[in-house]
Design a protein around this motif. Structure first.
Motif, mmCIF file in Angstrom:
data_model
loop_
_atom_site.group_PDB
_atom_site.id
_atom_site.type_symbol
_atom_site.label_atom_id
_atom_site.label_comp_id
_atom_site.label_asym_id
_atom_site.label_seq_id
_atom_site.Cartn_x
_atom_site.Cartn_y
_atom_site.Cartn_z
ATOM 1 N N LYS A 82 -2.660 3.467 -7.644
ATOM 2 C CA LYS A 82 -1.667 3.266 -8.925
ATOM 3 C C LYS A 82 -0.489 3.378 -8.486
ATOM 4 O O LYS A 82 0.152 4.055 -7.632
ATOM 5 N N ARG A 83 0.467 2.597 -9.542
ATOM 6 C CA ARG A 83 2.022 2.891 -9.293
ATOM 7 C C ARG A 83 2.546 2.388 -10.680
ATOM 8 O O ARG A 83 1.970 1.519 -11.510
ATOM 9 N N VAL A 84 3.591 3.314 -11.370
ATOM 10 C CA VAL A 84 4.093 2.905 -12.303
ATOM 11 C C VAL A 84 5.812 2.773 -12.077
ATOM 12 O O VAL A 84 5.954 3.443 -11.238
ATOM 13 N N VAL A 85 6.027 1.692 -12.547
ATOM 14 C CA VAL A 85 7.493 1.116 -12.256
ATOM 15 C C VAL A 85 8.052 1.064 -13.682
ATOM 16 O O VAL A 85 7.684 0.043 -14.314
ATOM 17 N N GLY A 86 8.766 1.969 -14.176
ATOM 18 C CA GLY A 86 9.468 1.673 -15.496
ATOM 19 C C GLY A 86 8.213 1.754 -16.395
ATOM 20 O O GLY A 86 7.471 2.595 -16.474
ATOM 21 N N THR A 117 -6.486 12.779 -5.508
ATOM 22 C CA THR A 117 -5.323 11.745 -5.239
ATOM 23 C C THR A 117 -4.347 12.333 -4.119
ATOM 24 O O THR A 117 -4.083 13.581 -3.712
ATOM 25 N N ILE A 118 -3.488 11.275 -3.586
ATOM 26 C CA ILE A 118 -2.710 11.387 -2.325
ATOM 27 C C ILE A 118 -1.252 10.375 -2.938
ATOM 28 O O ILE A 118 -1.710 9.351 -3.374
ATOM 29 N N SER A 119 -0.329 11.132 -2.600
ATOM 30 C CA SER A 119 0.932 10.633 -3.004
ATOM 31 C C SER A 119 1.042 9.398 -2.036
ATOM 32 O O SER A 119 0.638 9.089 -0.986
ATOM 33 N N SER A 120 2.003 8.629 -2.375
ATOM 34 C CA SER A 120 2.301 7.164 -1.618
ATOM 35 C C SER A 120 2.759 7.443 -0.225
ATOM 36 O O SER A 120 2.190 6.796 0.738
ATOM 37 N N ALA A 121 3.543 8.636 -0.002
ATOM 38 C CA ALA A 121 3.743 8.995 1.265
ATOM 39 C C ALA A 121 2.830 9.961 2.227
ATOM 40 O O ALA A 121 2.910 10.100 3.197
ATOM 41 N N GLY A 122 1.905 10.439 1.330
ATOM 42 C CA GLY A 122 0.913 11.159 1.723
ATOM 43 C C GLY A 122 1.463 12.720 1.885
ATOM 44 O O GLY A 122 0.522 13.390 2.358
ATOM 45 N N GLY A 123 2.389 12.971 1.176
ATOM 46 C CA GLY A 123 3.116 14.399 1.451
ATOM 47 C C GLY A 123 2.323 15.304 0.252
ATOM 48 O O GLY A 123 2.484 16.514 0.438
ATOM 49 N N SER A 124 1.737 14.699 -0.660
ATOM 50 C CA SER A 124 1.105 15.625 -1.850
ATOM 51 C C SER A 124 -0.360 15.172 -2.036
ATOM 52 O O SER A 124 -0.456 13.955 -2.197
ATOM 53 N N THR A 125 -1.137 16.302 -2.200
ATOM 54 C CA THR A 125 -2.541 15.846 -2.601
ATOM 55 C C THR A 125 -2.835 16.823 -3.715
ATOM 56 O O THR A 125 -2.425 18.011 -3.824
ATOM 57 N N ASN A 126 -3.874 16.575 -4.480
ATOM 58 C CA ASN A 126 -4.389 17.074 -5.400
ATOM 59 C C ASN A 126 -5.995 16.842 -5.877
ATOM 60 O O ASN A 126 -6.456 15.833 -5.254
ATOM 61 N N TYR A 127 -6.761 17.894 -6.198
ATOM 62 C CA TYR A 127 -8.367 17.794 -5.980
ATOM 63 C C TYR A 127 -8.605 18.530 -7.192
ATOM 64 O O TYR A 127 -8.245 19.410 -7.813
ATOM 65 N N ALA A 128 -10.008 17.670 -7.596
ATOM 66 C CA ALA A 128 -10.705 18.378 -8.698
ATOM 67 C C ALA A 128 -11.297 19.830 -8.228
ATOM 68 O O ALA A 128 -11.526 20.064 -7.046
ATOM 69 N N PHE A 131 0.891 -1.311 0.000
ATOM 70 C CA PHE A 131 0.027 -0.160 0.081
ATOM 71 C C PHE A 131 1.126 1.073 0.012
ATOM 72 O O PHE A 131 0.679 2.421 -0.895
ATOM 73 N N SER A 132 1.968 1.006 0.723
ATOM 74 C CA SER A 132 2.719 2.465 0.988
ATOM 75 C C SER A 132 3.586 3.001 -0.530
ATOM 76 O O SER A 132 4.136 3.687 -0.387
ATOM 77 N N SER A 133 3.502 2.020 -1.214
ATOM 78 C CA SER A 133 4.143 2.164 -2.572
ATOM 79 C C SER A 133 3.292 2.965 -3.557
ATOM 80 O O SER A 133 3.712 3.062 -4.560
ATOM 81 N N TYR A 134 2.017 3.137 -3.292
ATOM 82 C CA TYR A 134 1.041 3.304 -4.259
ATOM 83 C C TYR A 134 0.509 4.802 -4.065
ATOM 84 O O TYR A 134 0.329 5.139 -2.813
ATOM 85 N N ALA A 135 0.246 5.393 -4.959
ATOM 86 C CA ALA A 135 -0.501 6.824 -5.047
ATOM 87 C C ALA A 135 -2.178 6.390 -4.917
ATOM 88 O O ALA A 135 -2.358 5.280 -5.498
#
Length: 119
Positions: free
Chosen positions: A98-102, A49-60, A28-32
């Motif tokens: 969601k997570r993108v790795v390469g 949306t919230i980043s994996s560590a919770g430090g960044s958020t975005n809203y409609a 879980f902690s690796s995923y937005a």
């Protein structure tokens, strides 16, 4: 992988609800994490949306100032606090990981929880 939403229901205009999404089966902690919603007859739209560590958020734009996304990585849970609810917030709310790795993208969805705002 499981994402299980809860906390939906019927609320009057101006009221509040707190949605939860419990995750399991992945790191879980690796995923937005995001919340989406889909109203009848409309396309699914991103709520927050919230980043994996919770430090960044975005809203409609329509949710800014009313909704707050947060997460607890120790509990593998993401939340959506919804205040000042309006009838147009009525929708099924979905949790997304969601997570993108390469070149690999990992994208998981819950089944949704119904939120109805009505007097």
């Amino acid at each position: 992988v499981r994402l299980v939403e809860s906390g939906g229901g019927l609320v009057q205009p101006g009221g509040s609800l707190r949605l939860s999404c419990a995750a399991s089966g992945f790191t879980f902690s690796s995923y937005a994490m995001s919340w989406y919603r889909q109203a009848p007859g409309k396309e699914r739209e991103l709520v927050a949306t919230i980043s994996s560590a919770g430090g960044s958020t975005n809203y409609a734009d329509s949710m800014k100032g009313r909704f707050t996304i947060s997460r607890d990585n120790a509990k593998n849970t993401v939340y959506l606090q919804m205040n000042s609810l309006k009838p147009e917030d009525t929708a099924v709310y979905y949790c997304n990981a969601k997570r993108v790795v390469g070149s690999n993208a990992y994208d998981y969805w819950g089944r949704g929880t119904q939120v109805t705002v009505s007097s």
